[in-house]
Design a protein around this motif. Structure first.
Motif, mmCIF file in Angstrom:
data_model
loop_
_atom_site.group_PDB
_atom_site.id
_atom_site.type_symbol
_atom_site.label_atom_id
_atom_site.label_comp_id
_atom_site.label_asym_id
_atom_site.label_seq_id
_atom_site.Cartn_x
_atom_site.Cartn_y
_atom_site.Cartn_z
ATOM 1 N N TRP A 125 5.971 -4.615 0.320
ATOM 2 C CA TRP A 125 6.694 -3.414 -0.072
ATOM 3 C C TRP A 125 8.043 -3.725 -0.711
ATOM 4 N N ASP A 170 5.633 11.597 10.934
ATOM 5 C CA ASP A 170 5.676 13.060 10.887
ATOM 6 C C ASP A 170 5.413 13.640 12.282
ATOM 7 N N ALA A 172 1.735 5.517 0.040
ATOM 8 C CA ALA A 172 1.349 6.816 0.581
ATOM 9 C C ALA A 172 1.000 7.755 -0.572
ATOM 10 N N PRO A 173 0.297 8.858 -0.307
ATOM 11 C CA PRO A 173 -0.007 9.807 -1.381
ATOM 12 C C PRO A 173 1.281 10.344 -2.005
ATOM 13 N N GLY A 201 -2.822 7.865 -2.846
ATOM 14 C CA GLY A 201 -2.576 7.338 -1.518
ATOM 15 C C GLY A 201 -3.615 6.287 -1.157
ATOM 16 N N LYS A 238 0.855 -1.199 0.000
ATOM 17 C CA LYS A 238 0.000 0.000 0.000
ATOM 18 C C LYS A 238 0.887 1.244 0.000
ATOM 19 N N GLN A 293 1.026 14.558 8.646
ATOM 20 C CA GLN A 293 0.755 13.586 7.592
ATOM 21 C C GLN A 293 0.509 12.191 8.156
ATOM 22 N N ASP A 294 1.323 11.781 9.136
ATOM 23 C CA ASP A 294 1.242 10.415 9.649
ATOM 24 C C ASP A 294 1.969 10.356 10.996
ATOM 25 N N GLY A 346 5.972 5.784 -2.004
ATOM 26 C CA GLY A 346 6.288 5.838 -0.586
ATOM 27 C C GLY A 346 5.437 4.842 0.183
ATOM 28 N N PRO A 367 1.729 -0.076 10.433
ATOM 29 C CA PRO A 367 1.492 -0.229 8.997
ATOM 30 C C PRO A 367 0.844 -1.578 8.697
ATOM 31 N N SER A 383 2.962 3.431 2.713
ATOM 32 C CA SER A 383 1.836 3.992 3.459
ATOM 33 C C SER A 383 2.090 3.849 4.956
ATOM 34 N N ARG A 384 2.042 4.972 5.654
ATOM 35 C CA ARG A 384 2.334 4.963 7.090
ATOM 36 C C ARG A 384 1.059 5.150 7.897
#
Length: 448
Positions: free
Chosen positions: A165, A260, A135-136, A150, A133, A256-257, A219, A311, A221-222
């Motif tokens: 991943w 972040d 991330a945006p 995303g 999966k 963002q996550d 990226g 995740p 997904s977190r």
């Protein structure tokens, strides 16, 4: 403690790979009836040895740990000393060319077999990995322009199935090296399956030794900044934060996550932060003042809260036959990719900064050992593949150089002239010394 862990992890990894490589030469030499005089772990002066078996083979440890060798009975190294009739039949150069090829090739083959075994063992044990999966992607990246969003789960790249991943990242790197279009199949929440195309021009001028997937907009997904366990007496509890709170903004800036959120807290210097988010269906707003902790020369801020969500993870497992097959495919793909990278370095498409030496390898050994057994064993497998590939390069003094000589002997029906072999060997030693110096230089530059 970290230094000792790194040193021990490096010694175990390098020592096991050298031993396994040299055992390949040793076992096949014995099978071919060649007399082995010495099996050495390390190069240079012998610091410990013991003679074992009917041939009194000397098993030794030598002073320089970066390497090893198997010394076989060879008339070229006897300075004219006579051989008994029994030893003549067991002398290396008197064996037919196919036996010599088998003995020399056995070292790299042993490294590939070790890597297959390690990967197969990991697949059978089961490896928990982040899903594919994404991330945006940033608006200025090729992935965004191709239509990736995303939350999309990438299921295949150019027809090859993708589950986790690491599969996705590997497929992106391969496409970038081959400079070909990437056809992506993605599952998008709420709208089903989509087919996206990332054109090959996206790879134009790309620095292949960097984070290729990240630069293209892929990226991992977190998890969101959702609070889990709140430490009793910590800054989060004092401020009134609760388990289940979803943080959306810190000091007016979007979060963002979880990564972040954590990064902003750690670097805040202990100053008060305005926290805004959702508590269930209700918005909340409060101020938290992180506690400051000093670790050596570094100051770290923390609030005493753990992530409430990790995740998406997938358990990758396989039965014995499938695991061996998957391990063999991974070894083949990695070997091909390594050769492609070497080729691109030779023609100048990839920087020679990619050449790494013992310092970088030791650093990675320590890092993976601290992460866990699965990461460390994967690291050993990848280094084993690299050792196998490098030893097969047609450079005199390496196994690949000897295999080149023997291949010419098969084609011409006569051995390579001794004088030619001596000159080529000097050139090979010079090239290896140059590459080692470059590798150490790159290691030091990375440290600085």
């Amino acid at each position: 403690m970290n230094f000792l862990t790194t040193l021990l992890a490096f010694a175990v990894a390098l020592g096991s790979l050298i031993i396994f490589h040299e055992l390949g030469h040793y076992w096949v030499a014995r099978l071919c009836g060649v007399k082995v005089l010495r099996f050495s772990v390390g190069m240079g002066k012998v610091v410990w040895s013991r003679r074992v078996g009917p041939d009194q083979t000397e098993w030794a440890v030598s002073a320089l740990p970066l390497g090893g060798y198997v010394k076989m009975l060879d008339s070229r190294e006897l300075d004219g000393a006579p051989l008994s009739e029994a030893d003549k039949a067991r002398e290396f150069t008197r064996q037919n060319v196919w036996k010599r090829i088998a003995i020399v090739a056995a070292g790299p083959v042993a490294n590939f077999l070790l890597a297959i075994f390690l990967f197969a063992a990991l697949y059978m044990a089961g490896i928990a990995e982040p899903s594919s999966k994404v991330a945006p992607p940033a608006a200025d990246t090729a992935a965004h322009q191709a239509g990736l969003q995303g939350g999309d789960v990438v299921t295949s790249v150019n027809g090859e199935r993708v589950r986790v991943w690491s599969d996705l990242r590997w497929a992106v790197i391969q496409a970038a090296i081959d400079k070909r279009d990437m056809l992506l199949e993605v599952d998008r929440p709420g709208s089903g399956r989509h087919t996206l195309t990332l054109p090959s021009r996206a790879f134009s001028g790309m620095d292949l030794e960097s984070d290729v997937a990240g630069k293209l907009g892929f990226g991992l997904s977190r998890p969101p900044a959702l609070l889990g366990e709140i430490v009793k007496g910590g800054a989060a509890e004092r401020a009134g934060l609760r388990t289940g709170d979803l943080v959306e903004r810190l000091d007016g800036k979007p979060v963002q996550d979880w990564i972040d959120f954590q990064s902003t807290i750690r670097t805040s210097g202990g100053k008060p932060l305005l926290v805004q988010g959702m508590r269930g269906r209700e918005p909340f707003e409060l101020t938290v003042t992180p506690d400051v902790e000093r670790k050596g020369s570094v100051t770290v801020s923390k609030i005493g809260a753990y992530a409430g969500q990790g995740p998406d993870m997938i358990e990758v497992t396989a039965g014995p036959v499938e695991a061996v097959a998957k391990g063999a495919v991974k070894v083949w793909d990695t070997s091909v990719l390594t050769l492609k990278m070497i080729g691109k370095m030779v023609v100048g498409e990839v920087s020679w900064k990619n050449v790494t030496g013992p310092i970088t390898i030791a650093d990675y050994a320590g890092q993976t050992a601290r992460i866990g057994a699965a990461s460390y064993l994967s690291f050993i497998a990848f280094i084993s593949i690299s050792l196998g590939v490098m030893n097969l390069l047609p450079i005199p003094v390496l196994d690949g150089g000897l295999l080149l000589y023997y291949s010419l002997e098969v084609l011409t029906g006569r051995p390579v002239p001794e004088r030619f072999g001596e000159i080529a060997q000097r050139l090979g030693v010079g090239l290896l010394v140059t590459l080692m110096a470059l590798a150490v230089f790159n290691d030091v530059v990375r440290l600085l």
